[in-house]
Design a protein around this motif. Structure first.
Motif, PDB file in Angstrom:
ATOM      1  N   MET A   1       0.495  -2.191  -9.562  1.00  0.00           N
ATOM      2  CA  MET A   1      -0.710  -2.622 -10.277  1.00  0.00           C
ATOM      3  C   MET A   1      -1.965  -2.194  -9.526  1.00  0.00           C
ATOM      4  O   MET A   1      -2.972  -1.835 -10.136  1.00  0.00           O
ATOM      5  CB  MET A   1      -0.675  -4.127 -10.505  1.00  0.00           C
ATOM      6  N   ALA A   2      -1.907  -2.235  -8.190  1.00  0.00           N
ATOM      7  CA  ALA A   2      -3.057  -1.803  -7.399  1.00  0.00           C
ATOM      8  C   ALA A   2      -3.326  -0.315  -7.649  1.00  0.00           C
ATOM      9  O   ALA A   2      -4.465   0.109  -7.808  1.00  0.00           O
ATOM     10  CB  ALA A   2      -2.802  -2.035  -5.916  1.00  0.00           C
ATOM     11  N   ARG A   3      -2.255   0.474  -7.711  1.00  0.00           N
ATOM     12  CA  ARG A   3      -2.429   1.904  -7.928  1.00  0.00           C
ATOM     13  C   ARG A   3      -3.041   2.181  -9.296  1.00  0.00           C
ATOM     14  O   ARG A   3      -3.959   2.985  -9.437  1.00  0.00           O
ATOM     15  CB  ARG A   3      -1.066   2.617  -7.805  1.00  0.00           C
ATOM     16  N   LEU A   4      -2.539   1.459 -10.296  1.00  0.00           N
ATOM     17  CA  LEU A   4      -3.048   1.653 -11.651  1.00  0.00           C
ATOM     18  C   LEU A   4      -4.530   1.282 -11.721  1.00  0.00           C
ATOM     19  O   LEU A   4      -5.344   2.024 -12.280  1.00  0.00           O
ATOM     20  CB  LEU A   4      -2.233   0.796 -12.629  1.00  0.00           C
TER      21      LEU A   4
ATOM     22  N   GLY B   1       0.824  -1.200   0.000  1.00  0.00           N
ATOM     23  CA  GLY B   1       0.000   0.000   0.000  1.00  0.00           C
ATOM     24  C   GLY B   1       0.863   1.256   0.000  1.00  0.00           C
ATOM     25  O   GLY B   1       0.602   2.210  -0.740  1.00  0.00           O
ATOM     26  N   LEU B   2       1.908   1.235   0.822  1.00  0.00           N
ATOM     27  CA  LEU B   2       2.819   2.382   0.833  1.00  0.00           C
ATOM     28  C   LEU B   2       3.528   2.512  -0.505  1.00  0.00           C
ATOM     29  O   LEU B   2       3.725   3.617  -1.014  1.00  0.00           O
ATOM     30  CB  LEU B   2       3.847   2.238   1.963  1.00  0.00           C
ATOM     31  N   ILE B   3       3.925   1.372  -1.078  1.00  0.00           N
ATOM     32  CA  ILE B   3       4.580   1.411  -2.389  1.00  0.00           C
ATOM     33  C   ILE B   3       3.621   2.005  -3.417  1.00  0.00           C
ATOM     34  O   ILE B   3       3.994   2.863  -4.213  1.00  0.00           O
ATOM     35  CB  ILE B   3       5.034  -0.002  -2.826  1.00  0.00           C
ATOM     36  N   ALA B   4       2.351   1.572  -3.344  1.00  0.00           N
ATOM     37  CA  ALA B   4       1.371   2.049  -4.316  1.00  0.00           C
ATOM     38  C   ALA B   4       1.262   3.569  -4.297  1.00  0.00           C
ATOM     39  O   ALA B   4       1.117   4.199  -5.343  1.00  0.00           O
ATOM     40  CB  ALA B   4       0.003   1.425  -4.030  1.00  0.00           C
ATOM     41  N   PHE B   5       1.345   4.158  -3.117  1.00  0.00           N
ATOM     42  CA  PHE B   5       1.148   5.606  -3.031  1.00  0.00           C
ATOM     43  C   PHE B   5       2.440   6.404  -3.035  1.00  0.00           C
ATOM     44  O   PHE B   5       2.425   7.598  -3.291  1.00  0.00           O
ATOM     45  CB  PHE B   5       0.306   5.951  -1.798  1.00  0.00           C
ATOM     46  N   LYS B   6       3.571   5.762  -2.717  1.00  0.00           N
ATOM     47  CA  LYS B   6       4.830   6.510  -2.690  1.00  0.00           C
ATOM     48  C   LYS B   6       5.774   6.132  -3.826  1.00  0.00           C
ATOM     49  O   LYS B   6       6.783   6.794  -4.029  1.00  0.00           O
ATOM     50  CB  LYS B   6       5.550   6.260  -1.359  1.00  0.00           C
ATOM     51  N   GLY B   7       5.495   5.042  -4.514  1.00  0.00           N
ATOM     52  CA  GLY B   7       6.333   4.631  -5.633  1.00  0.00           C
ATOM     53  C   GLY B   7       7.765   4.368  -5.201  1.00  0.00           C
ATOM     54  O   GLY B   7       7.996   3.654  -4.239  1.00  0.00           O
TER      55      GLY B   7
ATOM     56  N   MET C   1     -11.419  12.169  -2.655  1.00  0.00           N
ATOM     57  CA  MET C   1     -11.136  10.959  -1.867  1.00  0.00           C
ATOM     58  C   MET C   1     -10.413  11.471  -0.625  1.00  0.00           C
ATOM     59  O   MET C   1      -9.182  11.497  -0.566  1.00  0.00           O
ATOM     60  CB  MET C   1     -10.250   9.999  -2.640  1.00  0.00           C
ATOM     61  N   THR C   2     -11.186  11.924   0.369  1.00  0.00           N
ATOM     62  CA  THR C   2     -10.577  12.624   1.493  1.00  0.00           C
ATOM     63  C   THR C   2      -9.786  11.697   2.396  1.00  0.00           C
ATOM     64  O   THR C   2      -8.921  12.125   3.135  1.00  0.00           O
ATOM     65  CB  THR C   2     -11.651  13.343   2.328  1.00  0.00           C
ATOM     66  N   LYS C   3     -10.079  10.403   2.361  1.00  0.00           N
ATOM     67  CA  LYS C   3      -9.270   9.470   3.125  1.00  0.00           C
ATOM     68  C   LYS C   3      -9.105   8.173   2.349  1.00  0.00           C
ATOM     69  O   LYS C   3     -10.086   7.561   1.950  1.00  0.00           O
ATOM     70  CB  LYS C   3      -9.920   9.187   4.483  1.00  0.00           C
ATOM     71  N   VAL C   4      -7.863   7.820   2.099  1.00  0.00           N
ATOM     72  CA  VAL C   4      -7.564   6.505   1.534  1.00  0.00           C
ATOM     73  C   VAL C   4      -6.474   5.935   2.425  1.00  0.00           C
ATOM     74  O   VAL C   4      -5.305   6.229   2.256  1.00  0.00           O
ATOM     75  CB  VAL C   4      -7.041   6.580   0.086  1.00  0.00           C
ATOM     76  N   ASP C   5      -6.854   5.154   3.423  1.00  0.00           N
ATOM     77  CA  ASP C   5      -5.864   4.580   4.321  1.00  0.00           C
ATOM     78  C   ASP C   5      -4.991   3.619   3.510  1.00  0.00           C
ATOM     79  O   ASP C   5      -5.486   2.708   2.857  1.00  0.00           O
ATOM     80  CB  ASP C   5      -6.568   3.840   5.457  1.00  0.00           C
ATOM     81  N   ARG C   6      -3.678   3.839   3.555  1.00  0.00           N
ATOM     82  CA  ARG C   6      -2.747   3.009   2.757  1.00  0.00           C
ATOM     83  C   ARG C   6      -2.882   1.537   3.096  1.00  0.00           C
ATOM     84  O   ARG C   6      -2.621   0.665   2.266  1.00  0.00           O
ATOM     85  CB  ARG C   6      -1.301   3.434   3.007  1.00  0.00           C
ATOM     86  N   ASP C   7      -3.238   1.255   4.335  1.00  0.00           N
ATOM     87  CA  ASP C   7      -3.262  -0.133   4.785  1.00  0.00           C
ATOM     88  C   ASP C   7      -4.403  -0.957   4.183  1.00  0.00           C
ATOM     89  O   ASP C   7      -4.473  -2.163   4.395  1.00  0.00           O
ATOM     90  CB  ASP C   7      -3.340  -0.196   6.312  1.00  0.00           C
ATOM     91  N   ILE C   8      -5.309  -0.324   3.452  1.00  0.00           N
ATOM     92  CA  ILE C   8      -6.405  -1.115   2.879  1.00  0.00           C
ATOM     93  C   ILE C   8      -6.070  -1.630   1.482  1.00  0.00           C
ATOM     94  O   ILE C   8      -6.764  -2.481   0.952  1.00  0.00           O
ATOM     95  CB  ILE C   8      -7.737  -0.324   2.812  1.00  0.00           C
ATOM     96  N   MET C   9      -4.981  -1.110   0.864  1.00  0.00           N
ATOM     97  CA  MET C   9      -4.746  -1.407  -0.552  1.00  0.00           C
ATOM     98  C   MET C   9      -4.587  -2.891  -0.877  1.00  0.00           C
ATOM     99  O   MET C   9      -5.172  -3.393  -1.830  1.00  0.00           O
ATOM    100  CB  MET C   9      -3.516  -0.646  -1.065  1.00  0.00           C
TER     101      MET C   9
END
Lengths: 590, 86
Positions: free
Chosen positions: A300-303, A64-70, A373-381
């Motif tokens: 892939m999750a981010r895409l 999840g962190l990777i998805a949002f921080k690359g 999307m005011t909250k997207v908790d990284r841990d749900i990805m």
């Protein structure tokens, strides 16, 4: 079968398996409780270490962190694997040769001091407890989603299960259970990744799919960069964090990996010194299986997420998903409070975009009034990922079971490390040497219960995403325990005074730095300065400060040792003895 | 003159090996993956930029190889210096 029923079934079956094994391999003696005897094969030990090691942070949070921080999230990938190189070369074989139960026991003997042992216990408890808090966050997220509870109630259910589970068996039960958990979690992680990689790139191997091309012929990573930049986010593959922060955080995680007591304890349990070296290698193989897949899962999750929300051309009124027709998983996650939407411009559609300067004016011209999307908790990805990709229900259920396996196995290992530090090192080793085996076991179970309650309390107000909380734990282990153990093996000159001063200096400086920006004892509102780069010392984030703490530990230990007398003769012999493999007895001799 | 087989010489040989391994460890992760990531990103490895690949894939593969290399060299050293178990 609907998703809810399927999840109960799959999670229930895996639990049956774990409890069955735990009862079958119940700990009979204190020796069994702390270390799993010496009959564990290096590959099996590697798998158990992998399960012990890969926690909710690795399984649920990291991708999840990777998805949002690359690129910036590479610190976790390198940090949590590179530490094994340090472990294999600097610690594991020597601690195995020394052959006792716990890390504080080694520190107490090597530095011929009860004070050193007590300080090591304190360091161990602080680092391990912080780590358990991170697990609790992960457990809470998983249970809240699949039981469709609010996060808090999910957390309480998780605490109950961890308690029942960890108190039941000791290390022996845990080792065999963890082998089963490794199999569950690696299967659960890889299966959806293979499906999604196939769907997006046609390549079933996620590690290759990430570097592969999509149906339209563009490389997946290039596509992701374009999609993100077009919506005002940072490019995925670029470095955005400062070099010093990336460097120190990676270093902190690596040193912390090698200094975390529940992992080190693993290498007390192998038959021989040479097995300790090779076991570290097998452990890393088992871990690398997940860690090389995680970047693919993240990208892939981010895409998929971007494509779900931004269904058409950026800026076209119909280009954004209608809130009313949002998918099922979106609604379910809203129910947990970990995903939130606010219709800022009142058009009934979801606009999800980043805050880059270049995009600001453009967004305004589309009539967008801010990221909705005011909250997207990284841990749900990771948990949401198979649903976002539209995979079958059994895959979604499997991921839930995997996440729970990861969190449980690590929480159990950590609780055991805390329990043995309290009962074996503090009570039996220092305050009540005459205590019976039975009372010692009782004390360790009480210590576990106390640790679970404390961690649960902090889990209600976690100071960050699971992986970030865990990163703090690594910083604490890096700054306190690793330097003391390493110098104990590689230097004959570091003495009692130096080690104690070094551990205290490293731990206190790191802890104060973390509390300064995160609040004292993580209590919101008590932080002394805003937690951002402008206020950090030299731009170093609290998560990354453990490397600085470790350096302080080394320097203080060296200087104090130079000003005080060298260790006695018998300690010099002890050091010479642990440096050669021959003569290693079974672990656990008193 | 026969080679020095003392525990001190064994320890020195071990340290030499550790230094070499740690140099590689530092090179692939910190140098390729962090300090030189931007220039390396100009080179491509399929769909990966090279610096990005080292940071998210390559360094991990090298770590695995390093540990097995170290373990096998140490097994040999243990025998050469006659300090092996059983």
């Amino acid at each position: 079968m609907d998703l809810q029923a399927m999840t109960y079934l799959v999670v229930g079956l895996t639990f049956l398996l774990y409890f069955g094994i735990a009862i079958w391999a119940r700990a009979g003696s204190t020796g069994d409780f702390y270390v799993a005897g010496k009959g564990v094969h290096p590959i099996l030990n590697g798998m158990a270490t992998g399960a012990d090691w890969m926690s909710a942070a690795s399984f649920i949070s990291m991708a999840g962190l990777i998805a949002f921080k690359g690129y910036d999230a590479s610190v976790y990938l390198m940090g949590w694997t590179g530490g094994y190189v340090l472990l294999a070369m600097l610690l594991a074989p020597y601690l195995r040769k020394y052959g006792k139960f716990t890390v504080p026991e080694f520190i107490g003997d090597r530095y011929y001091s009860k004070t050193a042992r007590i300080v090591a216990v304190i360091c161990l408890i602080v680092a391990s407890l912080t780590y358990v808090i991170g697990q609790m966050k992960g457990i809470g997220v998983t249970f809240s989603r699949f039981l469709e509870f609010p996060y808090e109630r999910g957390l309480f259910v998780g605490m109950g299960i961890v308690f029942f589970y960890a108190v039941l068996g000791g290390m022996k039960g845990i080792t065999y259970t963890q082998i089963a958990q490794y199999c569950v979690l690696i299967f659960a992680y890889t299966v959806p990744a293979v499906f999604i990689s196939l769907k997006l790139t046609g390549n079933p191997i996620p590690q290759l799919g990430l570097g592969g091309t999509m149906a339209d012929g563009t490389y997946l990573l290039d596509k992701l960069d374009t999609v993100l930049v077009d919506l005002g986010f940072n490019a995925y593959t670029n470095k955005n964090d400062s070099t010093i922060n990336v460097f120190l955080l990676t270093m902190s995680l690596m040193i912390g990996t090698a200094g975390l007591p529940h992992v080190i304890t693993r290498f007390f349990t192998v038959p021989k010194v040479k097995d300790a070296r090779i076991s570290t290698g097998w452990a890393l193989v088992c871990i690398a299986l997940l860690y090389t897949v995680a970047p693919a899962v993240g990208a892939m999750a981010r895409l998929n997420l971007m494509h779900t929300v931004q269904t058409g051309e950026v800026g076209a009124p119909s280009g954004n998903l209608e809130y009313a027709s949002r998918p099922d998983w979106f609604q379910k996650w809203e129910g947990t409070g970990l995903l939130a939407y606010e219709d800022k411009n009142g058009d009934g559609r979801i606009q999800y975009y980043g805050g880059s300067k270049a995009f600001e004016a453009q967004a305004a011209s589309f009539g967008w009034k801010g990221n909705e999307m005011t909250k997207v908790d990284r841990d749900i990805m990771v948990l949401a990922n198979p649903e976002i990709a539209g995979l079958p229900n059994w895959v979604v259920a499997l991921v839930a079971a995997g996440g729970i396996a990861a969190a449980l196995s690590t929480a159990a290992g950590l609780l055991l490390a805390i329990a043995s530090a309290v009962s074996h090192d503090l009570i039996k080793g220092i305050f009540m040497p005459q205590i019976s085996e039975k009372s010692e076991l009782m004390a360790s179970r009480v210590a576990m219960a106390g640790a679970i309650l404390l961690a649960g309390y902090f889990g209600l107000h976690p100071p960050g995403f699971a992986a970030q909380v865990v990163a703090l734990a690594f910083g604490l282990a890096a700054s306190s325990l690793f330097p003391a153990i390493m110098m104990g093996i590689f230097s004959k000159r570091i003495n009692r005074q130096g080690a104690v001063a070094g551990m205290l200096a490293g731990l206190v400086v790191t802890l104060v730095y973390i509390f300064w920006f995160k609040g004292w004892l993580f209590i919101p509102g008590t932080e002394m300065a805003p937690n951002d780069a402008a206020h950090w010392f030299l731009g170093i984030s609290p998560e990354a400060f453990g490397a600085v703490g470790a350096l302080i530990n080394f320097v203080v230990a060296y200087l104090v040792s130079m000003m005080t007398p060298p260790p006695p003769e018998r300690i010099q012999h002890l050091i010479e003895d642990i440096r050669v493999p021959r003569g290693a007895g079974a672990a656990g001799g008193h | 003159m026969s080679q020095d087989r003392s525990p001190q010489a064994y320890w020195k040989a071990n340290l030499g090996l550790v230094w070499i391994c740690l140099a590689v460890w530092f090179l692939v992760s910190y140098v390729f993956g962090v300090f030189l990531v931007e220039p390396l990103n100009a080179i491509r490895l399929g769909g990966y930029k090279l610096g990005f690949w080292f940071a998210q894939q390559g360094s991990i593969y090298v770590f695995v190889v390093l540990i097995f290399f170290y373990a096998s060299r140490m097994n040999r050293l243990d025998r050469e210096f006659d300090v092996h178990e059983d």
